[in-house]
Design a protein around this motif. Structure first.
Motif, PDB file in Angstrom:
ATOM      1  N   ARG A  83      85.493  96.506  42.906  1.00 27.48           N
ATOM      2  CA  ARG A  83      86.171  96.630  41.895  1.00 27.48           C
ATOM      3  C   ARG A  83      85.341  97.462  40.676  1.00 27.48           C
ATOM      4  O   ARG A  83      84.037  97.149  40.613  1.00 27.48           O
ATOM      5  N   ARG A  85      83.525  98.131  37.499  1.00 25.86           N
ATOM      6  CA  ARG A  85      82.832  97.348  36.540  1.00 25.86           C
ATOM      7  C   ARG A  85      82.409  98.411  35.280  1.00 25.86           C
ATOM      8  O   ARG A  85      82.321  97.893  34.096  1.00 25.86           O
ATOM      9  N   ASP A 136      94.538  92.202  43.812  1.00 22.13           N
ATOM     10  CA  ASP A 136      93.678  91.696  42.419  1.00 22.13           C
ATOM     11  C   ASP A 136      94.909  91.975  41.575  1.00 22.13           C
ATOM     12  O   ASP A 136      95.052  92.976  41.069  1.00 22.13           O
ATOM     13  N   ARG A 137      95.098  90.984  40.948  1.00 23.71           N
ATOM     14  CA  ARG A 137      96.175  90.727  39.694  1.00 23.71           C
ATOM     15  C   ARG A 137      95.976  91.821  38.612  1.00 23.71           C
ATOM     16  O   ARG A 137      96.703  92.321  38.034  1.00 23.71           O
ATOM     17  N   GLU A 138      94.562  91.673  38.135  1.00 23.79           N
ATOM     18  CA  GLU A 138      94.239  92.507  37.036  1.00 23.79           C
ATOM     19  C   GLU A 138      94.573  93.940  37.321  1.00 23.79           C
ATOM     20  O   GLU A 138      94.885  94.876  36.319  1.00 23.79           O
ATOM     21  N   GLN A 139      94.150  94.403  38.377  1.00 28.04           N
ATOM     22  CA  GLN A 139      94.329  95.740  38.850  1.00 28.04           C
ATOM     23  C   GLN A 139      95.629  96.118  38.735  1.00 28.04           C
ATOM     24  O   GLN A 139      96.080  97.177  38.564  1.00 28.04           O
ATOM     25  N   GLU A 141      98.087  94.816  37.109  1.00 26.47           N
ATOM     26  CA  GLU A 141      98.577  94.785  35.646  1.00 26.47           C
ATOM     27  C   GLU A 141      98.126  96.147  35.067  1.00 26.47           C
ATOM     28  O   GLU A 141      98.707  96.954  34.148  1.00 26.47           O
ATOM     29  N   GLN A 142      96.988  96.475  35.280  1.00 29.55           N
ATOM     30  CA  GLN A 142      96.321  97.698  34.687  1.00 29.55           C
ATOM     31  C   GLN A 142      97.014  99.128  35.301  1.00 29.55           C
ATOM     32  O   GLN A 142      97.290  99.979  34.534  1.00 29.55           O
TER      33      GLN A 142
END
Length: 208
Positions: A83, A85, A136-139, A141-142
């Protein structure tokens, strides 16, 4: 006496040599048993019939079909990617060196060996390439925000997760970087990563 003995021996040899050989039945020596070992094919067929009767065969077929569906729906994630960072930007030169002469239909050399060819001299990257891991849910959404910000002019390429599931949810084509071939060639080590054209090079932005 010696001469008579020699003549007798010669006569015996001549008689044996000229007598036709005949096969004789010498009878049975010891007990005789039938061949009791079953054929390999019969053993295999017997086991298959037994597996079919007790439901084992059907279960194995269902398991195999499930594994195939799982592999197709969610291929193995690309190894070695982490991921992002912190922001990282670099450029990739897609130029290649021609190893063998390229000929036209008449056999004339149009590109000699050793020539450096950059595909961006003749074609352009019409859409940005967006690499991310859909597990990865954040990825996810991004990535959705990036696609919307670029008015959909983005080719979505997963490095992990189910591309079929994302394709159904987003109603757009989604690709998968099989075995990390593209990420490796571009030098991507972290995702999400956005690839765009910058002149004769490709710009790679790893996005935290």
């Amino acid at each position: 006496m010696r001469l008579c003995a020699r003549l007798l021996a010669a006569a015996v040899v001549a008689t044996v040599a000229t007598t036709p050989a005949r096969a004789q039945d010498l009878g049975v020596i010891g007990p005789v048993y039938p061949i009791a070992e079953p054929s390999l094919l019969e053993v295999i067929l017997g086991r298959l019939r037994a597996a079919e009767q007790d439901g084992t065969l059907a279960r194995l077929q269902r398991d195999a079909q499930a594994r195939v569906r799982q592999t197709v729906d969610e291929p193995a994630p690309v190894a070695g990617l982490a991921r992002a960072r912190q922001a990282r930007r670099f450029h990739h030169d897609p130029s290649i060196v021609v190893q063998e002469a390229i000929l036209d239909s008449d056999g004339r050399v149009i590109v000699p060996p050793g020539t450096v060819v950059n595909p961006l001299d003749t074609v352009r990257l019409s859409q940005a390439l967006l690499f991310f891991d859909a597990r990865d849910r954040e990825q996810v959404e991004q990535a959705r925000k990036l696609v919307d910000a670029r008015h959909g002019q983005v080719k979505v390429i997963l490095t992990g997760g189910s591309y079929l599931d994302l394709m159904r949810r987003w109603q757009r084509p989604v690709f998968y970087d099989q075995q990390g071939a593209l990420a490796t060639r571009l030098g991507i080590r972290h995702v999400p990563a956005l690839v765009t054209q910058d002149g004769r090079r490709l710009r790679v932005d790893e996005l935290p």
